[in-house]
Each structure stands twice: as structure tokens, then as C-alpha cells.
Enzyme design. Structure first.
Site, PDB file in Angstrom:
ATOM      1  N   ASP A  90       0.856  -1.184   0.000  1.00 50.67           N
ATOM      2  CA  ASP A  90       0.000   0.000   0.000  1.00 50.67           C
ATOM      3  C   ASP A  90       0.891   1.232   0.000  1.00 50.67           C
ATOM      4  OD1 ASP A  90      -2.090  -1.751   0.246  1.00 50.67           O
ATOM      5  OD2 ASP A  90      -2.895  -0.876   2.093  1.00 50.67           O
ATOM      6  N   HIS A 147       4.197  -7.565   0.382  1.00 52.58           N
ATOM      7  CA  HIS A 147       3.745  -8.854  -0.128  1.00 52.58           C
ATOM      8  C   HIS A 147       4.386  -9.173  -1.481  1.00 52.58           C
ATOM      9  CE1 HIS A 147       0.255  -9.417   2.789  1.00 52.58           C
ATOM     10  NE2 HIS A 147       0.733  -8.212   3.082  1.00 52.58           N
ATOM     11  N   SER A 254       8.579   3.450   4.805  1.00 59.83           N
ATOM     12  CA  SER A 254       9.755   3.496   3.953  1.00 59.83           C
ATOM     13  C   SER A 254       9.374   3.275   2.505  1.00 59.83           C
ATOM     14  CB  SER A 254      10.798   2.488   4.409  1.00 59.83           C
ATOM     15  OG  SER A 254      12.037   2.792   3.830  1.00 59.83           O
TER      16      SER A 254
END
Length: 322
Positions: A90, A147, A254
Site C-alpha cells: 500500500d 507482499h 519506507s
């Protein structure tokens, strides 16, 4: 003037000390004080807690527990088309496009070296010259687990010590070679789409970088490059991850950089700098056509991923080629 002041602070402030302090504080159980800090953070950054498995901020024992909070299974549906690679995090796309021989676009007017990003590993860099890259920035309000864009077999991991500059839009526009200067963990995978690198880049206040197969990679920050390798295919000791499965996490925000080999994938045409990303949504398509198996394995549920993460041996038990 304000931006110039903020940039000056990036060079002046003791970033390593601040990062250690933040990591220490975020791991402490402080009861009502922890809840207060989380509530203020949620309000200031407008964090959507309705997506979390535990929307009640009182359920988090530490700030780190809150920051790596898992999401509900239904909020990030996974595109299961075998010809589509999905977004790993995201956030917002900082930059994306073609790697021009050894040059990767950091911001308008700023490039950095592919080989420098990969800690001088020219053999690895050769896999991605004239390939494709995507840089995804995770802001403080975002979900901070990373992911897999596709199924992959882990082959190599490199820890690269470095600076801890912030990685937001302002610094990306103004700090030369930002991503090749900052601390990072490089993960190389074999995939159906050729070699893929997924790079977790540290920053100011990022308390730690973790992977599901090795636990915490940093800290400690020993100041030396470390390298580990894993066997290919289904050999004993290999690490296989599925499309959509968690592979790592940041404790505070980050950047994730993905590198793809030339001629293997085409980025989704509608994506551009500042496009919002959601895990599981289309990122790129294969240049070849794959047929889905009769039964495609689903990503592990969050509970099983956590159990696997907790049970995984530390990286020190792997082959260390430092």
C-alpha cells in the site's frame, strides 16, 4: 524556505540516534501512554482503522504492534490471473518505467545507478539492465507489510548498511542517489517472469526491517554488507513464497523497489508517478501467456503467516557469504 530548512535537517540531525530512539520507544509497553500515542498518530495521519483486524487501538500492546497491524482478509482482494503481477505494498508510486542500461529514475532530473543500488553486485545488475522498475513509497498512514507480486523462490538476500535519509517526496526530489545511499535489504527471487528483485529501503525512524523467512534483519546495524543464499527449486532448505503472501515488513514507513528483467513484464498503462497502490491490485502483465492450474494455492492466512514467521530460523542459520 521551509523546504530548504527541512532538507538541511536531513543532513544535520543524528539520524541513526533518532532511529534507535524511535525503535526503542516503539517497542515499549506503556499502557495508557501507548494508546494515547497511537490515537494521536491515527488522528494526525488519518489512518483507516476500519481495515484492521483489530480496529480498537487499545488492543495493541506497543506502537510497533499497531504499526505492523494485519488487515482484514476481505479488504485487499488478490488478482489471481496468472499473467498479472500485483502491487507489493500500500502506498504511492514514486517513479516507474524502464531501466536505461544502468540508470534508474529517482525524480525528475535525478537518476541513480542500478549497480550502486545493488551494492556493486554487477552480476545481479546484469539481470536487470534495460529492464523495468517500480518504486513504491509507504507513508506513515499506510499498511506496512510487504507482499509478493507473484510466486517466487528466494535465491539471495543482501543487507546493505547506509544512510537513513527520509524517503518522502521532498528528499527524493533533492537528495542525490537517495535509494542507493540508504540502508536496504535486497531480496532476489526466481519467478515465472524471470528474476525479480524486491528491495526494502530503510529511512529515518524506521526501527527495523524484517522478512518472514529470517525475522529481523536490521537492527543490529553492524556497518558491513552481509549476503545469504538459498537453493533453487524444491531443494531442501529452499524458500518458496506465493503471490500475495507477506514477505516482509517495516516498523515505520519506507520504500519498496521492484526490479524486473528486460522483456518479461509490461507495467499497467494507467500507472504513473503518484498513483495510489493497494496490495493485490494489478501492477504489470506478463509478456508471455500462462495458464492457471486447476487449483491455485491461496496465500496463507495471517495467523499461519505469523506462526511461520515466528518459527523461522534466524538468518544466521542460513548460508552466510559475507
Amino acid at each position: 524556505m521551509l523546504n530548504s530548512f527541512k532538507l538541511s535537517l536531513q543532513y544535520i540531525l543524528p539520524k541513526l540516534w533518532l532511529t534507535r530512539l524511535a525503535g526503542w520507544g516503539a517497542s515499549k509497553r506503556a499502557g495508557w501512554l501507548t494508546k494515547l500515542v497511537i490515537d494521536l498518530f491515527v488522528k494526525y495521519y488519518k489512518v483507516d482503522m476500519t481495515e484492521a483486524q483489530k480496529p480498537d487501538t487499545a488492543s495493541y500492546r506497543t506502537f510497533n504492534d499497531f504499526f505492523v497491524r494485519p488487515l482484514r482478509d476481505d479488504v485487499r482482494p488478490l488478482n489471481t490471473d496468472p499473467n498479472i503481477l500485483v502491487m507489493p505494498a500500500d502506498g504511492v508510486i514514486s517513479q516507474l518505467g524502464r531501466i536505461e542500461e544502468d540508470k534508474i529514475l529517482q525524480a525528475k532530473g535525478h537518476n541513480y545507478s542500478l549497480e550502486a543500488l545493488l551494492a556493486g553486485n554487477y552480476l545481479m545488475a546484469d539481470k536487470f539492465r534495460n529492464g523495468t522498475f517500480v518504486t513504491t513509497y509507504l507513508s506513515p498512514r499506510d499498511y506496512h507489510r510487504v507482499h509478493m507480486p507473484c510466486n517466487g523462490i528466494l535465491r539471495e538476500m543482501i543487507y546493505v548498511p547506509g544512510d537513513l535519509f527520509s524517503v518522502n517526496y521532498l528528499t527524493a526530489q533533492n537528495v542525490p542517489n537517495l535509494f542507493a545511499r540508504n540502508e536496504r535489504v535486497i531480496c532476489l527471487f526466481d519467478t515465472e517472469f524471470g528474476p525479480m528483485a524486491q528491495i526494502l529501503v530503510g529511512a529515518t525512524i524506521v526501527g527495523s526491517i524484517e522478512t518472514v523467512w529470517a525475522g529481523t534483519i536490521t537492527p543490529p546495524r553492524e556497518g558491513i554488507i552481509k549476503r545469504w543464499t538459498w537453493p533453487e527449486g524444491e531443494h531442501e532448505g529452499s524458500v518458496a513464497l506465493l503471490k500475495g503472501q507477506e514477505m516482509g515488513r517495516f516498523k515505520l514507513g519506507s520504500t519498496v523497489i521492484n526490479l524486473f528483467a528486460p522483456g518479461k513484464v509490461n507495467l499497467i498503462a494507467s500507472l504513473a508517478s503518484l498513483s495510489v497502490t493497494k496490495i493485490g491490485q494489478p501492477l504489470a502483465t506478463s509478456t508471455e501467456t500462462f495458464v492457471a492450474p486447476e487449483v491455485e494455492p491461496a496465500p496463507l492466512p495471517a495467523e499461519e503467516i505469523k506462526a511461520e514467521h515466528d518459527a523461522s530460523p534466524l538468518v544466521d542459520n542460513k548460508k552466510d557469504d559475507t
